[in-house]
Design a protein around this motif. Structure first.
Motif, short mmCIF file in Angstrom:
data_model
loop_
_atom_site.label_atom_id
_atom_site.label_comp_id
_atom_site.label_asym_id
_atom_site.label_seq_id
_atom_site.Cartn_x
_atom_site.Cartn_y
_atom_site.Cartn_z
N THR A 20 7.03 50.39 9.52
CA THR A 20 6.21 51.37 8.80
C THR A 20 5.83 50.84 7.43
OG1 THR A 20 7.24 53.22 9.96
CG2 THR A 20 6.13 53.71 7.89
N ASN A 46 10.33 64.51 11.00
CA ASN A 46 10.08 63.16 11.53
C ASN A 46 9.69 63.17 13.00
OD1 ASN A 46 10.55 61.47 9.26
ND2 ASN A 46 12.75 61.84 9.44
N LYS A 81 5.52 60.17 6.87
CA LYS A 81 6.77 59.77 7.51
C LYS A 81 7.13 58.34 7.16
CE LYS A 81 5.78 62.81 11.45
NZ LYS A 81 5.52 62.88 12.89
N GLU A 140 1.33 61.81 9.79
CA GLU A 140 2.04 60.56 10.01
C GLU A 140 2.21 59.75 8.73
OE1 GLU A 140 3.60 59.29 12.70
OE2 GLU A 140 3.26 61.26 13.59
N GLU A 141 1.25 59.88 7.81
CA GLU A 141 1.34 59.07 6.59
C GLU A 141 2.47 59.52 5.67
OE1 GLU A 141 -2.30 61.84 6.05
OE2 GLU A 141 -1.36 60.63 7.64
N GLU A 190 7.47 64.42 16.40
CA GLU A 190 6.01 64.46 16.59
C GLU A 190 5.42 65.84 16.39
OE1 GLU A 190 2.67 63.31 20.01
OE2 GLU A 190 4.81 62.94 20.37
#
Length: 346
Positions: A330, A213, A291, A288-289, A215
Motif C-alpha cells: 500500500t 479496513n 486504508k 480505499e485511500e 470492504e
C-alpha cells in the motif's frame, strides 16, 4: 391513458392500474406524476404498479410488491406484505408496524398512513406510506417502499441483511436477531468496553478498525451476548447496558485517540431497550485511500503494548491482522503515484 411527465410516452390502463418500469421513475418529480395521474383518471384513485423486468409488457411483466398510488389527491407508496401471522388483529398490526418501521420512516421523511388486511387472505397486509416529496424523485419514493418492505420481511422471517439489522437495532427490535449468526459485518459484545483503561480503549478502536479496513464496513453492538457454536458464533440474548450522559462521548474519545485516520461517517448511538440501552456503532464502507486504519497500541498475550501499532480487518466471523507485505504494498503504491504526480481523485 397516462402520458408520462417530461415526454410523449404513454401507458395503458387495464381497468385496475397502470404499469411503469422502475427506470421510468428516475428523475420524475412526484408532483408531475401526481398531476399526470389526476388528468388521466379525472381525479379518481388509481394504483401504479412497478416492474423491474428487462422489457415492459403490460400482459407479461411481473409487478413488484411495492407500488405508487394516487388516492385522495395524494401520491402514496403502497406495500403488499405477506406474513405467516394470520390471526393478528388490525389494530395490533398498526401498532406492530409503527414499532418496526418508525425509525426507518422518520429517517426517510415518511409516515405510516394506513394498513388493511386483504379481505380474502388475512396473511396479506396492504400498507400505505406517505412520503415527503420535497427534494426527491419518484424513484426515491419507490426505494423508500422497498426498504420498508425489506425491513418487514427481516422482522417476520428473522433473516435480516446488514441494512435491515441496523434498522431493527434502531427500532428497539434487536430480539429478532436472536439465533442469527455473527457474520462479516456484525460483531456483538455483552458488556461495555472498559474505557477507563488503555486495554478497553485499544479494544474498541480495534473493533471499529476491523470493519473500517474491511470492504463493506460493519456494525459493532454492545449489549448483545454471543454464543460459540460449531462453525462460528450466534446471538444468544439481549443484555442492555447502562448508559449515562458521558457514555457516547467516552466511546467517541477512545476511538478518536486510538484510531487513525478517523473513519468517515462513523455513527455511535444509544438505543433504549428494556430499562437499559444498546450501544450501536455503525462503520460505513470506507474509501480505499484512507486504508489501512491504524490503532495506536496493541494487545499482546493480554498485555497492552502502547508502543506498537496494530492493523486488523474482518474476514467472516474472525479478525485477521493485515500483514507487513500488504502494508508495504500500500505504501509503495502511494509513493509510486506521488512520484508520477498522480493523486487519487476526491
Amino acid at each position: 391513458m397516462l402520458v408520462l411527465p417530461g415526454g410523449d410516452e404513454r401507458r395503458g390502463y387495464d381497468g385496475d392500474n397502470f404499469l411503469l418500469h422502475a427506470d421510468d421513475l428516475d428523475g420524475m418529480r412526484p408532483t408531475d406524476l401526481r398531476a399526470a395521474l389526476k388528468r388521466a383518471m379525472d381525479g379518481d384513485d388509481v394504483t401504479v404498479n412497478i416492474t423491474l423486468d428487462d422489457r415492459l409488457d403490460e400482459d407479461l411483466s411481473i409487478a413488484e410488491p411495492v407500488a405508487l398510488s394516487y388516492a385522495h389527491g395524494q401520491l402514496l407508496v403502497t406495500l403488499c406484505f405477506s406474513t405467516d401471522h394470520h390471526d393478528v388483529e388490525e389494530e395490533r398490526i398498526a401498532e406492530l408496524l409503527g414499532s418496526v418501521l418508525r425509525p426507518y420512516l422518520q429517517r426517510n421523511r415518511s409516515t405510516l398512513a394506513g394498513v388493511e388486511l386483504d379481505p380474502f387472505d388475512p396473511s396479506i397486509w396492504n400498507i400505505t406510506l406517505a412520503c415527503s416529496t420535497r427534494g426527491r424523485d419518484a424513484a426515491e419514493m419507490f426505494r423508500v417502499g422497498e426498504g420498508a418492505l425489506a425491513l418487514l420481511v427481516a422482522y417476520d422471517t428473522g433473516k435480516p441483511s446488514r441494512e435491515t439489522t441496523l434498522d431493527l437495532l434502531r427500532s428497539g427490535n434487536a430480539h429478532v436477531l436472536i439465533g442469527q449468526e455473527e457474520g462479516p459485518w456484525l460483531d456483538v459484545k455483552a458488556d461495555h468496553y472498559n474505557l477507563q483503561t488503555p486495554h478497553g480503549k485499544i479494544s474498541i478502536a480495534q473493533a471499529v478498525s476491523r470493519f473500517a479496513n474491511a470492504e463493506n464496513g460493519g456494525i459493532v453492538v454492545v449489549g448483545i451476548r454471543g454464543k460459540k457454536v460449531p462453525g462460528g458464533e450466534i446471538i444468544s440474548s439481549i443484555c442492555p447496558v447502562p448508559v449515562d450522559g458521558r457514555t457516547l462521548r467516552q466511546y467517541q474519545d477512545a476511538i478518536e485517540k486510538y484510531l487513525y485516520p478517523p473513519p468517515d461517517f462513523l455513527d455511535i448511538e444509544a438505543v433504549p431497550v428494556n430499562g437499559g440501552s444498546l450501544i450501536v456503532l455503525h462503520v460505513p464502507a470506507q474509501p480505499e485511500e484512507l486504508k489501512p486504519f491504524l490503532v495506536h497500541g496493541a494487545i499482546v498475550d493480554g498485555r497492552v503494548e502502547g508502543a506498537f501499532i496494530s492493523i486488523v480487518r474482518r474476514r467472516g466471523e474472525s479478525s485477521i491482522p493485515i500483514t507487513a507485505p500488504a502494508v508495504h504494498a500500500t505504501l509503495a503504491a502511494g509513493r509510486a503515484l506521488l512520484r508520477r504526480g498522480e493523486l487519487p481523485k476526491d
